[in-house]
Enzyme design. Sequence first.
Site, PDB file in Angstrom:
ATOM      1  CE  LYS A 124      -4.431   0.820   0.145  1.00  0.00           C
ATOM      2  NZ  LYS A 124      -5.549  -0.064  -0.215  1.00  0.00           N
ATOM      3  CG  ASP A 164      -7.131   3.175  -1.142  1.00  0.00           C
ATOM      4  OD1 ASP A 164      -7.494   1.995  -1.060  1.00  0.00           O
ATOM      5  OD2 ASP A 164      -7.285   3.983  -0.196  1.00  0.00           O
TER       6      ASP A 164
HETATM    7  O1  2IT Z   1      -8.030  -1.568  -0.936  1.00  0.00           O
HETATM    8  C1  2IT Z   1      -7.888  -2.097  -2.046  1.00  0.00           C
HETATM    9  O2  2IT Z   1      -8.002  -3.318  -2.210  1.00  0.00           O
HETATM   10  C2  2IT Z   1      -7.574  -1.243  -3.181  1.00  0.00           C
HETATM   11  N1  2IT Z   1      -7.453  -0.044  -3.008  1.00  0.00           N
HETATM   12  C3  2IT Z   1      -7.363  -1.813  -4.543  1.00  0.00           C
HETATM   13  C4  2IT Z   1      -5.945  -2.213  -4.725  1.00  0.00           C
HETATM   14  C5  2IT Z   1      -5.574  -2.669  -6.114  1.00  0.00           C
HETATM   15  O3  2IT Z   1      -4.391  -2.991  -6.271  1.00  0.00           O
HETATM   16  O4  2IT Z   1      -6.415  -2.717  -7.002  1.00  0.00           O
END
Ligand code: 2IT
Length: 445
Positions: A124, A164
């Site tokens: 993340k 996100d």
């Molecule tokens: O919280 C999540 O799963 C997302 N923001 C999507 C992450 C992604 O790599 O598509």
Amino acid sequence: MRVNDIMTQLEAKHPGESEYLQAVREVLVSIEDVYNQHPEFEKAGIIERIVEPDRVFTFRVPWVDDHGKVQVNIGYRVQFNGAIGPYKGGIRFHSSVTLSSLKFLGFEQTFKNALTTLPMGGGKGGSDFSTRGRSQAEIMRFCQAFVMELWRNIGPDTDVPAGDIGVGGREVGYMFGMYKKLAREHTGTFTGKGMSFGGSRLRPEATGFGALYFVDKMCATHQISLIGKTIAVSGFGNVAWGAVTKATELGARVVTISGPDGYVYDEEGINTQEKIDYMLELRNSGNDVVEPYVERFPNAVFHPGRKPWECKVDIALPCAIQNELNLEDARRLKANGVILVAEVSNMGCTAEAVDFFLENELLFAPGKAVNAGGVACSGLEMTQNAMHISWSNEEVDRWLHQIMSDIHEQCVVHGQNGEYVNYVKGANIAGFMKVADAMMAQGVV
Ligand code: 2IT
């Protein structure tokens, strides 16, 4: 393993990182019994390793605003766990972003990604930058500055960021553009890309659609029909939009959306194309408010400074941000007869609210299971990019259905306790066992 001992040590090492510590505790409490049946995990220090990120990048992001003034934000990428695949997870641009919030999100992402059955590790990233009130040019310059620092640490087989909160197709486009220029490669290093340059069909809808496929499965498993059920949704971003669209298609009536300014109650339901599209218009206005909805649709009522959980509804779907539904909200929902609560946002409910739902045996499912459709679709985007092909809507939707249904099944297998399914326990055990197994096989690294 003794959860309290581990948490005491972790609190001493990472003081004040409340969201991260909250997320870790929730998982450890759920897996304690299963873990203690595996002495080999204890010997290999699986818990001690799994709760710490593989590595964290922190960097300065300097950029020039429209007045020629230099602004400085902080950027992060948390590469949490790479046991089952390249790091994968979104980028959040929001004023609330701290290392603690990104560590909680990276930790959750690790288990969520394991649940999808696709080979993705957890990561993340983000920044305390907010797009609110910023011009298009400022947003582009910020995204470029962010990637100028980050690009060396990401790649199609290393770490694949996506969107996100605060990061949608526009921001991913700007970040991908700069990545491509610096790395001199056009690969699937970002997901959530535009359709004209490698994006997947259904990615914008996937989190909300997947969440409703999951809720539909929960209902079907418990002989409940979604048709005619009233739903309170919070938020009004991409995820809320997908959830409202699919809930309406499945015959439910969504009566609320919300923003930082309060919530809108629309008794008739946010159920026409015009109303649903208007959510996107509100979002794209960049003002971060929902109040204008009631000017456009005067039958609806705006409740300033309040949360939608005070409404009498059958189903509650937090779709905005972490800890947006607390114990008081949980009690109120129950008193008003709610039958199902599903976190569409990551850790949408506080620990006390989750405990309340579980103690009262309400149907409750955690974000890492419910919202996994977004990252699952990202995984499908990676696959399409690696194969240099593009699948149709129907094909991606079929996968999404299958994956959400498999996640639901894993939750039931690991969380069934008599008549009641503890989805929190089910999701945590299923995700943990997969990551732990991969870590065991790969030795001490
Ligand atoms: O919280 C999540 O799963 C997302 N923001 C999507 C992450 C992604 O790599 O598509």
